[in-house]
Scaffold this motif. Structure first.
Motif, PDB file in Angstrom:
ATOM      1  N   GLU A  43      -9.942 -13.198   1.669  1.00 40.05           N
ATOM      2  CA  GLU A  43      -8.907 -13.623   0.726  1.00 40.05           C
ATOM      3  C   GLU A  43      -8.003 -12.449   0.336  1.00 40.05           C
ATOM      4  OE1 GLU A  43      -8.644 -15.197  -3.881  1.00 40.05           O
ATOM      5  OE2 GLU A  43     -10.514 -15.470  -2.792  1.00 40.05           O
ATOM      6  N   SER A  44      -8.601 -11.300   0.103  1.00 38.17           N
ATOM      7  CA  SER A  44      -7.828 -10.109  -0.257  1.00 38.17           C
ATOM      8  C   SER A  44      -6.882  -9.711   0.868  1.00 38.17           C
ATOM      9  CB  SER A  44      -8.758  -8.935  -0.555  1.00 38.17           C
ATOM     10  OG  SER A  44      -9.579  -9.214  -1.648  1.00 38.17           O
ATOM     11  N   ILE A  45      -7.383  -9.754   2.081  1.00 35.51           N
ATOM     12  CA  ILE A  45      -6.562  -9.369   3.234  1.00 35.51           C
ATOM     13  C   ILE A  45      -5.390 -10.337   3.393  1.00 35.51           C
ATOM     14  CG2 ILE A  45      -6.527  -9.047   5.739  1.00 35.51           C
ATOM     15  CD1 ILE A  45      -9.549  -8.291   5.469  1.00 35.51           C
ATOM     16  N   ILE A  46      -5.652 -11.619   3.204  1.00 38.58           N
ATOM     17  CA  ILE A  46      -4.584 -12.621   3.310  1.00 38.58           C
ATOM     18  C   ILE A  46      -3.523 -12.366   2.245  1.00 38.58           C
ATOM     19  CG2 ILE A  46      -4.059 -15.077   2.987  1.00 38.58           C
ATOM     20  CD1 ILE A  46      -6.845 -15.615   4.327  1.00 38.58           C
ATOM     21  N   THR A  47      -3.953 -12.112   1.017  1.00 34.79           N
ATOM     22  CA  THR A  47      -3.007 -11.863  -0.077  1.00 34.79           C
ATOM     23  C   THR A  47      -2.160 -10.627   0.198  1.00 34.79           C
ATOM     24  OG1 THR A  47      -4.525 -12.888  -1.645  1.00 34.79           O
ATOM     25  CG2 THR A  47      -2.794 -11.489  -2.566  1.00 34.79           C
ATOM     26  N   VAL A  48      -2.800  -9.549   0.599  1.00 34.12           N
ATOM     27  CA  VAL A  48      -2.057  -8.327   0.902  1.00 34.12           C
ATOM     28  C   VAL A  48      -1.135  -8.565   2.095  1.00 34.12           C
ATOM     29  CG1 VAL A  48      -2.261  -5.937   1.702  1.00 34.12           C
ATOM     30  CG2 VAL A  48      -3.739  -6.775  -0.125  1.00 34.12           C
ATOM     31  N   GLY A  49      -1.616  -9.275   3.082  1.00 29.34           N
ATOM     32  CA  GLY A  49      -0.804  -9.573   4.262  1.00 29.34           C
ATOM     33  C   GLY A  49       0.449 -10.350   3.921  1.00 29.34           C
ATOM     34  N   GLN A  50       0.345 -11.266   2.973  1.00 31.04           N
ATOM     35  CA  GLN A  50       1.519 -12.035   2.561  1.00 31.04           C
ATOM     36  C   GLN A  50       2.553 -11.135   1.906  1.00 31.04           C
ATOM     37  OE1 GLN A  50      -0.441 -14.937   0.111  1.00 31.04           O
ATOM     38  NE2 GLN A  50      -0.625 -16.393   1.783  1.00 31.04           N
ATOM     39  N   ASN A  51       2.086 -10.100   1.237  1.00 25.58           N
ATOM     40  CA  ASN A  51       3.007  -9.169   0.584  1.00 25.58           C
ATOM     41  C   ASN A  51       3.534  -8.097   1.532  1.00 25.58           C
ATOM     42  OD1 ASN A  51       2.737 -10.442  -1.882  1.00 25.58           O
ATOM     43  ND2 ASN A  51       1.091  -9.112  -2.560  1.00 25.58           N
ATOM     44  N   MET A  52       2.928  -7.974   2.712  1.00 26.92           N
ATOM     45  CA  MET A  52       3.318  -6.899   3.621  1.00 26.92           C
ATOM     46  C   MET A  52       4.714  -7.094   4.197  1.00 26.92           C
ATOM     47  SD  MET A  52       0.988  -4.633   3.549  1.00 26.92           S
ATOM     48  CE  MET A  52       1.026  -3.615   4.997  1.00 26.92           C
ATOM     49  N   GLY A  53       5.164  -8.336   4.319  1.00 27.19           N
ATOM     50  CA  GLY A  53       6.514  -8.564   4.815  1.00 27.19           C
ATOM     51  C   GLY A  53       7.534  -7.939   3.879  1.00 27.19           C
ATOM     52  N   PHE A  54       7.190  -7.851   2.658  1.00 25.46           N
ATOM     53  CA  PHE A  54       7.984  -7.195   1.628  1.00 25.46           C
ATOM     54  C   PHE A  54       7.068  -6.088   1.147  1.00 25.46           C
ATOM     55  CE2 PHE A  54      10.146  -7.041  -2.527  1.00 25.46           C
ATOM     56  CZ  PHE A  54      11.452  -7.111  -2.103  1.00 25.46           C
ATOM     57  N   PRO A  55       7.255  -4.854   1.552  1.00 29.73           N
ATOM     58  CA  PRO A  55       6.199  -3.836   1.517  1.00 29.73           C
ATOM     59  C   PRO A  55       5.731  -3.384   0.134  1.00 29.73           C
ATOM     60  CG  PRO A  55       8.288  -2.839   2.065  1.00 29.73           C
ATOM     61  CD  PRO A  55       8.523  -4.321   2.006  1.00 29.73           C
ATOM     62  N   LEU A  56       5.554  -4.311  -0.758  1.00 30.80           N
ATOM     63  CA  LEU A  56       5.107  -3.955  -2.103  1.00 30.80           C
ATOM     64  C   LEU A  56       3.653  -3.516  -2.124  1.00 30.80           C
ATOM     65  CD1 LEU A  56       6.725  -6.927  -4.002  1.00 30.80           C
ATOM     66  CD2 LEU A  56       7.570  -4.599  -3.833  1.00 30.80           C
ATOM     67  N   ALA A  57       2.866  -4.118  -1.261  1.00 27.00           N
ATOM     68  CA  ALA A  57       1.430  -3.847  -1.279  1.00 27.00           C
ATOM     69  C   ALA A  57       1.113  -2.385  -1.017  1.00 27.00           C
ATOM     70  CB  ALA A  57       0.723  -4.730  -0.255  1.00 27.00           C
ATOM     71  N   THR A  58       1.983  -1.715  -0.307  1.00 23.80           N
ATOM     72  CA  THR A  58       1.709  -0.314   0.017  1.00 23.80           C
ATOM     73  C   THR A  58       2.454   0.658  -0.892  1.00 23.80           C
ATOM     74  OG1 THR A  58       3.464  -0.313   1.678  1.00 23.80           O
ATOM     75  CG2 THR A  58       1.235  -0.852   2.435  1.00 23.80           C
ATOM     76  N   MET A  59       3.213   0.130  -1.846  1.00 24.96           N
ATOM     77  CA  MET A  59       3.958   1.003  -2.757  1.00 24.96           C
ATOM     78  C   MET A  59       3.033   1.544  -3.841  1.00 24.96           C
ATOM     79  SD  MET A  59       7.503  -1.134  -3.238  1.00 24.96           S
ATOM     80  CE  MET A  59       8.515   0.147  -3.945  1.00 24.96           C
TER      81      MET A  59
END
Length: 186
Positions: free
Chosen positions: A74-90
Motif C-alpha cells: 500500500e505504501s509503495i502504491i501511494t508513493v508511486g502515485q505521487n512519483m509522477g509529480f515528484p513530491l514524494a522525493t522532495m
C-alpha cells in the motif's frame, strides 16, 4: 522506482515478514554475494533505495504502520502515485520552498465580500485544496497540499498546527532558514 519495487516486491521482502520490505531485507539484496541468485541490477536497485533517505522515509510514511521500518505494498502504491509529480522525493525544505514560491495559490479563499482577515496560508486553506473543496484549484495543487499536510513535522515547522494559525511569506521563509541550520548542524 516504485513500480519496479512493487512488481518485484517478493524479491525484496523480508523473509521473516513476507508482507513487508525492510531496510535489512534491502541490505541483504544490496550486498548479496554473486552466488546469491540476485542479479547485479537487483543489487544496484536495492542499494539505490538505501542511498535515498528521502524516498525511504516516504515509503515508510504511508500505510497502516507509519515509520515502523516496514514498507508494505500500500505504501509503495501511494508513493508511486505521487512519483509522477515528484513530491514524494522532495525534502521538507524543498516542499516549503515550493509553498513559498507558489504562495498565492495556497492562500485562503476570500470570505464573504472578498475580505479575509488572515495573514497567510492556513491549515484550513491547505486542507480545502487537498480535499478538492476549492474548485478554483486543480489536482496538482491538491497533491502539494496533501503532501504538506501528510508531514506533521513540516506543518509544525510552518506553524500551522491548528486551524487558527497562519503562515505568511516571512514565516515560511524563516522555517526554511531553520531547516538550513538544522541541516548544517548534522
Amino acid at each position: 522506482m516504485a513500480d519496479r519495487l512493487l512488481r518485484n516486491f517478493d524479491k525484496y521482502a523480508d523473509p521473516a515478514q513476507p508482507d513487508y520490505i525492510t531496510r535489512d531485507s534491502l541490505r541483504q539484496v544490496a550486498y548479496a554475494s554473486a552466488q546469491s541468485g540476485y542479479s547485479s541490477d537487483d543489487m544496484n536497485f536495492a542499494r539505490s533505495l538505501l542511498e535515498n533517505p528521502v524516498l525511504m522515509e516516504k515509503l515508510d510514511g504511508y500505510g497502516k504502520h507509519k515509520h515502523d521500518g516496514k514498507i508494505d505494498r500500500e505504501s509503495i502504491i501511494t508513493v508511486g502515485q505521487n512519483m509522477g509529480f515528484p513530491l514524494a522525493t522532495m525534502s521538507d525544505k524543498e516542499l516549503a520552498q515550493k509553498l513559498l514560491n507558489e504562495y498565492d495559490t495556497y492562500y485562503p479563499e476570500r470570505g464573504w465580500g472578498g475580505i479575509d482577515r488572515r495573514e497567510g496560508v492556513t491549515y484550513a486553506s491547505l486542507k480545502n485544496i487537498a480535499d478538492g473543496t476549492r474548485h478554483d484549484r486543480g489536482p496538482d495543487e491538491a497533491m502539494v497540499a496533501r503532501e504538506i499536510l501528510s508531514r506533521p513535522e513540516l506543518v509544525a515547522q510552518l506553524g500551522l498546527t491548528d486551524w487558527s494559525k497562519s503562515a505568511d511569506r516571512g514565516a515560511i521563509n524563516a522555517a526554511i532558514k531553520r531547516m538550513d541550520q538544522v541541516h548544517e548542524e548534522r
